[in-house]
Design a protein around this motif. Structure first.
Motif, PDB file in Angstrom:
ATOM      1  N   TRP A   1       0.838  -1.205   0.000  1.00 57.63           N
ATOM      2  CA  TRP A   1       0.000   0.000   0.000  1.00 57.63           C
ATOM      3  C   TRP A   1       0.870   1.251   0.000  1.00 57.63           C
ATOM      4  CZ3 TRP A   1      -0.283   4.230   3.212  1.00 57.63           C
ATOM      5  CH2 TRP A   1      -1.288   5.154   2.892  1.00 57.63           C
ATOM      6  N   ARG A   2       1.869   1.276   0.879  1.00 58.36           N
ATOM      7  CA  ARG A   2       2.710   2.466   1.018  1.00 58.36           C
ATOM      8  C   ARG A   2       3.465   2.783  -0.275  1.00 58.36           C
ATOM      9  NH1 ARG A   2       7.314   0.912   3.842  1.00 58.36           N
ATOM     10  NH2 ARG A   2       8.355   1.108   1.839  1.00 58.36           N
ATOM     11  N   ILE A   3       4.049   1.759  -0.860  1.00 58.37           N
ATOM     12  CA  ILE A   3       4.857   1.978  -2.069  1.00 58.37           C
ATOM     13  C   ILE A   3       3.988   2.475  -3.217  1.00 58.37           C
ATOM     14  CG2 ILE A   3       6.178   0.769  -3.863  1.00 58.37           C
ATOM     15  CD1 ILE A   3       7.296  -1.009  -1.520  1.00 58.37           C
ATOM     16  N   LEU A   4       2.856   1.813  -3.453  1.00 59.18           N
ATOM     17  CA  LEU A   4       2.000   2.210  -4.572  1.00 59.18           C
ATOM     18  C   LEU A   4       1.326   3.546  -4.303  1.00 59.18           C
ATOM     19  CD1 LEU A   4       0.498  -1.254  -5.607  1.00 59.18           C
ATOM     20  CD2 LEU A   4       2.341   0.027  -6.722  1.00 59.18           C
ATOM     21  N   ARG A   5       0.984   3.808  -3.051  1.00 58.43           N
ATOM     22  CA  ARG A   5       0.366   5.093  -2.701  1.00 58.43           C
ATOM     23  C   ARG A   5       1.341   6.241  -2.973  1.00 58.43           C
ATOM     24  NH1 ARG A   5      -3.489   8.254  -3.172  1.00 58.43           N
ATOM     25  NH2 ARG A   5      -3.937   9.698  -1.470  1.00 58.43           N
ATOM     26  N   CYS A   6       2.589   6.063  -2.605  1.00 60.03           N
ATOM     27  CA  CYS A   6       3.593   7.112  -2.836  1.00 60.03           C
ATOM     28  C   CYS A   6       3.784   7.364  -4.329  1.00 60.03           C
ATOM     29  CB  CYS A   6       4.925   6.750  -2.189  1.00 60.03           C
ATOM     30  SG  CYS A   6       4.904   6.887  -0.388  1.00 60.03           S
ATOM     31  N   LEU A   7       3.764   6.301  -5.122  1.00 61.49           N
ATOM     32  CA  LEU A   7       3.919   6.466  -6.573  1.00 61.49           C
ATOM     33  C   LEU A   7       2.680   7.136  -7.180  1.00 61.49           C
ATOM     34  CD1 LEU A   7       5.687   3.074  -7.116  1.00 61.49           C
ATOM     35  CD2 LEU A   7       6.633   5.255  -7.864  1.00 61.49           C
ATOM     36  N   ASP A   8       1.489   6.798  -6.662  1.00 60.45           N
ATOM     37  CA  ASP A   8       0.266   7.483  -7.112  1.00 60.45           C
ATOM     38  C   ASP A   8       0.369   8.977  -6.828  1.00 60.45           C
ATOM     39  OD1 ASP A   8      -0.884   5.114  -7.953  1.00 60.45           O
ATOM     40  OD2 ASP A   8      -2.095   4.830  -6.149  1.00 60.45           O
ATOM     41  N   LEU A   9       0.817   9.311  -5.620  1.00 55.80           N
ATOM     42  CA  LEU A   9       0.937  10.724  -5.245  1.00 55.80           C
ATOM     43  C   LEU A   9       2.004  11.435  -6.070  1.00 55.80           C
ATOM     44  CD1 LEU A   9       0.625  10.481  -1.346  1.00 55.80           C
ATOM     45  CD2 LEU A   9      -1.037  11.491  -2.911  1.00 55.80           C
ATOM     46  N   ALA A  10       3.111  10.738  -6.341  1.00 51.58           N
ATOM     47  CA  ALA A  10       4.178  11.334  -7.147  1.00 51.58           C
ATOM     48  C   ALA A  10       3.627  11.739  -8.513  1.00 51.58           C
ATOM     49  CB  ALA A  10       5.341  10.355  -7.308  1.00 51.58           C
ATOM     50  N   GLU A  11       2.760  10.894  -9.061  1.00 48.27           N
ATOM     51  CA  GLU A  11       2.171  11.198 -10.364  1.00 48.27           C
ATOM     52  C   GLU A  11       1.219  12.394 -10.297  1.00 48.27           C
ATOM     53  OE1 GLU A  11      -0.027   8.308 -13.405  1.00 48.27           O
ATOM     54  OE2 GLU A  11       2.157   8.313 -13.292  1.00 48.27           O
ATOM     55  N   VAL A  12       0.425  12.460  -9.225  1.00 53.50           N
ATOM     56  CA  VAL A  12      -0.482  13.603  -9.038  1.00 53.50           C
ATOM     57  C   VAL A  12       0.342  14.894  -8.946  1.00 53.50           C
ATOM     58  CG1 VAL A  12      -2.126  14.680  -7.435  1.00 53.50           C
ATOM     59  CG2 VAL A  12      -2.280  12.223  -7.919  1.00 53.50           C
ATOM     60  N   ILE A  13       1.449  14.829  -8.197  1.00 50.48           N
ATOM     61  CA  ILE A  13       2.320  15.995  -8.031  1.00 50.48           C
ATOM     62  C   ILE A  13       2.876  16.439  -9.384  1.00 50.48           C
ATOM     63  CG2 ILE A  13       4.543  16.757  -7.083  1.00 50.48           C
ATOM     64  CD1 ILE A  13       3.906  14.787  -4.676  1.00 50.48           C
ATOM     65  N   GLN A  14       3.336  15.474 -10.167  1.00 47.29           N
ATOM     66  CA  GLN A  14       3.897  15.796 -11.487  1.00 47.29           C
ATOM     67  C   GLN A  14       2.830  16.468 -12.356  1.00 47.29           C
ATOM     68  OE1 GLN A  14       5.894  12.583 -13.532  1.00 47.29           O
ATOM     69  NE2 GLN A  14       6.301  13.842 -15.347  1.00 47.29           N
ATOM     70  N   GLN A  15       1.596  15.960 -12.309  1.00 46.85           N
ATOM     71  CA  GLN A  15       0.518  16.562 -13.110  1.00 46.85           C
ATOM     72  C   GLN A  15       0.248  18.002 -12.673  1.00 46.85           C
ATOM     73  OE1 GLN A  15      -2.398  13.526 -12.438  1.00 46.85           O
ATOM     74  NE2 GLN A  15      -1.692  12.254 -14.140  1.00 46.85           N
ATOM     75  N   TYR A  16       0.206  18.241 -11.366  1.00 50.25           N
ATOM     76  CA  TYR A  16       0.016  19.607 -10.865  1.00 50.25           C
ATOM     77  C   TYR A  16       1.115  20.532 -11.373  1.00 50.25           C
ATOM     78  CZ  TYR A  16      -3.727  19.351  -7.292  1.00 50.25           C
ATOM     79  OH  TYR A  16      -4.928  19.275  -6.625  1.00 50.25           O
ATOM     80  N   CYS A  17       2.355  20.060 -11.269  1.00 51.75           N
ATOM     81  CA  CYS A  17       3.498  20.915 -11.633  1.00 51.75           C
ATOM     82  C   CYS A  17       3.553  21.190 -13.132  1.00 51.75           C
ATOM     83  CB  CYS A  17       4.811  20.270 -11.194  1.00 51.75           C
ATOM     84  SG  CYS A  17       5.050  20.229  -9.412  1.00 51.75           S
ATOM     85  N   GLU A  18       3.047  20.255 -13.929  1.00 51.89           N
ATOM     86  CA  GLU A  18       3.167  20.406 -15.374  1.00 51.89           C
ATOM     87  C   GLU A  18       1.931  21.018 -16.020  1.00 51.89           C
ATOM     88  OE1 GLU A  18       4.381  16.496 -16.656  1.00 51.89           O
ATOM     89  OE2 GLU A  18       6.496  16.927 -16.233  1.00 51.89           O
ATOM     90  N   GLU A  19       0.903  21.297 -15.185  1.00 43.50           N
ATOM     91  CA  GLU A  19      -0.297  21.949 -15.720  1.00 43.50           C
ATOM     92  C   GLU A  19       0.083  23.313 -16.258  1.00 43.50           C
ATOM     93  OE1 GLU A  19      -3.376  22.591 -12.848  1.00 43.50           O
ATOM     94  OE2 GLU A  19      -4.117  20.537 -13.048  1.00 43.50           O
ATOM     95  N   PRO A  20      -0.402  23.654 -17.459  1.00 42.21           N
ATOM     96  CA  PRO A  20      -0.126  25.025 -17.923  1.00 42.21           C
ATOM     97  C   PRO A  20      -0.751  26.018 -16.943  1.00 42.21           C
ATOM     98  CG  PRO A  20      -1.702  23.899 -19.356  1.00 42.21           C
ATOM     99  CD  PRO A  20      -1.212  22.882 -18.383  1.00 42.21           C
ATOM    100  N   GLU A  21      -0.094  27.165 -16.796  1.00 42.86           N
ATOM    101  CA  GLU A  21      -0.614  28.181 -15.862  1.00 42.86           C
ATOM    102  C   GLU A  21      -2.063  28.486 -16.221  1.00 42.86           C
ATOM    103  OE1 GLU A  21       1.045  29.801 -13.214  1.00 42.86           O
ATOM    104  OE2 GLU A  21       2.367  28.076 -13.571  1.00 42.86           O
ATOM    105  N   LYS A  22      -2.914  28.517 -15.192  1.00 48.03           N
ATOM    106  CA  LYS A  22      -4.300  28.889 -15.469  1.00 48.03           C
ATOM    107  C   LYS A  22      -4.338  30.394 -15.683  1.00 48.03           C
ATOM    108  CE  LYS A  22      -6.142  25.131 -12.689  1.00 48.03           C
ATOM    109  NZ  LYS A  22      -4.811  24.713 -12.198  1.00 48.03           N
ATOM    110  N   ILE A  23      -4.987  30.808 -16.765  1.00 42.30           N
ATOM    111  CA  ILE A  23      -5.023  32.238 -17.069  1.00 42.30           C
ATOM    112  C   ILE A  23      -6.427  32.745 -16.765  1.00 42.30           C
ATOM    113  CG2 ILE A  23      -4.825  33.968 -18.898  1.00 42.30           C
ATOM    114  CD1 ILE A  23      -2.807  31.940 -20.215  1.00 42.30           C
ATOM    115  N   TYR A  24      -6.489  33.734 -15.871  1.00 43.31           N
ATOM    116  CA  TYR A  24      -7.789  34.297 -15.521  1.00 43.31           C
ATOM    117  C   TYR A  24      -7.938  35.579 -16.325  1.00 43.31           C
ATOM    118  CZ  TYR A  24      -7.297  31.017 -11.727  1.00 43.31           C
ATOM    119  OH  TYR A  24      -7.117  29.866 -10.999  1.00 43.31           O
ATOM    120  N   SER A  25      -9.020  35.654 -17.113  1.00 40.87           N
ATOM    121  CA  SER A  25      -9.176  36.875 -17.899  1.00 40.87           C
ATOM    122  C   SER A  25     -10.114  37.825 -17.147  1.00 40.87           C
ATOM    123  CB  SER A  25      -9.768  36.542 -19.261  1.00 40.87           C
ATOM    124  OG  SER A  25     -10.921  35.747 -19.095  1.00 40.87           O
TER     125      SER A  25
END
Length: 300
Positions: free
Chosen positions: A276-300
């Motif tokens: 559980w711990r190993i797979l959970r950490c890898l799941d979170l690592a992927e979520v983190i990568q997605q957050y960091c690589e999201e294009p900046e949200k532009i508010y008009s």
């Protein structure tokens, strides 16, 4: 009484691979590691022999029926493919963290190991250090208010080591092991290409909605160190505990744990918690990568 022996091969001879070869050739007396026998090592570079260990080809390592287990110490980028090859060949696998650079791959490999009834063991020596064991004792039973774990280190080649949430998964493992399950609330990354500098900042919430921050910072000449600031209802912990070094090396402790699994001496509960711990950490690592690589949200 017949002593069950497991023939092993080490794949990749960087710092970790060389430590693995050394420990396999000099097992701790009367420890589970005495059941492991090094039959060779695999490397893209040509060595011939290292001490008594002989270099063999990858094909030989996969085909040889006397080799039951592979120790994978290659660069992060190639872990997934190497694990897959050895599992397909019906071998047990010990791999350095992170086991893969995507959560999907990690789950697939784990499933494959279970289907083939093979041990897939991911090294996490960061949980075996004396300072960490001491820290865990000090944190036990306390109520977290907020906390920060800040890691600094020298530059990594991301093409080989992967996104910082994966290459730095040891820090995430600490946080999950200390504070239980976490949810990512936000994550950003600052990069200065010209300076070869990178800083990833991740904000989590614990199950009790308490904030935790993980900072992974790397740049030329940065000292490798971890700084903590964990505040509890009873006060703050600002330094890692001083702890004497163990007489047993970290890789040897990890190797003993792997051998115990091969011998069927680890409980189902422990194995399930670790999975559980190993797979959970890898799941979170992927979520983190997605957050960091999201294009900046532009508010008009």
């Amino acid at each position: 009484q017949i002593i069950k022996m497991f023939g092993t091969v080490v794949v990749g001879v960087g710092i970790a691979g060389l430590a693995r070869i050394r420990d396999l050739m000099n097992p701790m007396p009367s420890s589970p590691s005495e059941h492991l026998k090094l039959l060779g090592f695999v490397s893209r570079r040509s060595f011939g022999n290292i001490n008594e260990a002989k270099q063999i080809s990858l094909e030989d390592a996969l085909r040889n029926k006397d080799i039951h287990a592979a120790f994978i110490s290659t660069e992060n980028r190639s872990h997934e493919e190497t694990i897959r090859m050895f599992l397909e060949a019906g071998k047990h696998v010990l791999v350095e963290y992170p086991m893969a650079l995507s959560a999907k791959a990690a789950h697939e490999l784990w499933e494959m190991a279970e289907q083939k009834d093979k041990v897939l063991h991911v090294e996490h020596i960061e949980l075996l250090t004396e300072e960490y064991k001491q820290l865990k004792k000090e944190v036990a039973g306390k109520d977290l208010v907020k906390g920060t774990l800040h890691f600094t280190g020298s530059v990594l080649d991301e093409n080989k080591s992967g996104f910082p949430a994966f290459s730095g998964i040891a820090r995430l493992t600490w946080l999950i092991d200390l504070f239980g399950d976490l949810t990512v609330t936000s994550a950003t990354r600052e990069k200065q290409k010209d300076k070869n500098y990178s800083r990833m900042t991740v904000h989590f919430q614990t199950a009790n909605k308490k904030p935790l921050t993980w900072i992974e910072e790397r740049g030329p000449g940065m000292r490798r160190e971890k700084k903590i600031n964990f505040c509890f209802t009873s006060g703050c912990l600002e330094n890692l505990p001083e702890a004497p070094r163990s007489s047993v090396g970290l890789f040897m402790q990890d190797q003993n744990l792997f051998a115990k699994k091969l011998l069927g001496q680890v409980s189902k509960e422990e194995l399930a918690a670790e999975k559980w711990r190993i797979l959970r950490c890898l799941d979170l690592a992927e979520v983190i990568q997605q957050y960091c690589e999201e294009p900046e949200k532009i508010y008009s």
